[in-house]
Design a protein around this motif. Structure first.
Motif, mmCIF file in Angstrom:
data_model
loop_
_atom_site.group_PDB
_atom_site.id
_atom_site.type_symbol
_atom_site.label_atom_id
_atom_site.label_comp_id
_atom_site.label_asym_id
_atom_site.label_seq_id
_atom_site.Cartn_x
_atom_site.Cartn_y
_atom_site.Cartn_z
ATOM 1 N N GLY A 58 0.804 -1.216 0.000
ATOM 2 C CA GLY A 58 0.000 0.000 0.000
ATOM 3 C C GLY A 58 0.838 1.267 0.000
ATOM 4 O O GLY A 58 2.048 1.254 0.253
ATOM 5 N N GLY A 59 0.180 2.373 -0.273
ATOM 6 C CA GLY A 59 0.857 3.651 -0.377
ATOM 7 C C GLY A 59 1.572 4.076 0.892
ATOM 8 O O GLY A 59 2.681 4.615 0.835
ATOM 9 N N LEU A 60 0.960 3.848 2.070
ATOM 10 C CA LEU A 60 1.637 4.227 3.307
ATOM 11 C C LEU A 60 2.889 3.394 3.529
ATOM 12 O O LEU A 60 3.890 3.900 4.047
ATOM 13 N N ASP A 61 2.863 2.124 3.112
ATOM 14 C CA ASP A 61 4.067 1.293 3.213
ATOM 15 C C ASP A 61 5.168 1.828 2.298
ATOM 16 O O ASP A 61 6.337 1.855 2.674
ATOM 17 N N VAL A 62 4.783 2.250 1.100
ATOM 18 C CA VAL A 62 5.747 2.836 0.173
ATOM 19 C C VAL A 62 6.335 4.101 0.789
ATOM 20 O O VAL A 62 7.560 4.288 0.820
#
Length: 97
Positions: A58-62
């Motif tokens: 997901g974007g927050l992980d990125v």
């Protein structure tokens, strides 16, 4: 300006890429969080436009991975999510807008 666009939806991605390019910006469009992380670490961009709702990574992980690797490129979060808590979480994780 060179922009990295991380968006899995083909309609949204194509439209954003075209709009950025028509405005005179370079735009590399990738369709997964893994590709976004790889591009964000190995290439130089002036800004990253990052979808939060990506499959697998997901974007927050990125975003967290980029910041943990010392990548300080400004990140603008693109999302269909809209609650205040979700926006605050993105900003707390290092997003610029």
């Amino acid at each position: 300006m060179e922009v990295l666009l991380v968006e899995d939806d083909p309609v949204i991605g194509k439209s954003l890429q075209r709009g950025l390019q028509e405005s005179g910006h370079g735009c590399v469009w990738v369709r997964s969080g893994e590709e976004g992380l790889d591009q964000g670490v190995t290439q130089r961009y002036e800004v990253i436009v990052l979808d939060l709702m990506l499959p697998v990574m997901g974007g927050l992980d990125v975003l967290n991975s980029l910041r943990n690797k010392g990548i300080l490129t400004p990140v603008v979060i693109l999302t269909a999510l809209g609650t205040v808590d979700e926006r605050v979480e993105g900003l707390r994780n290092g997003a610029d807008d």
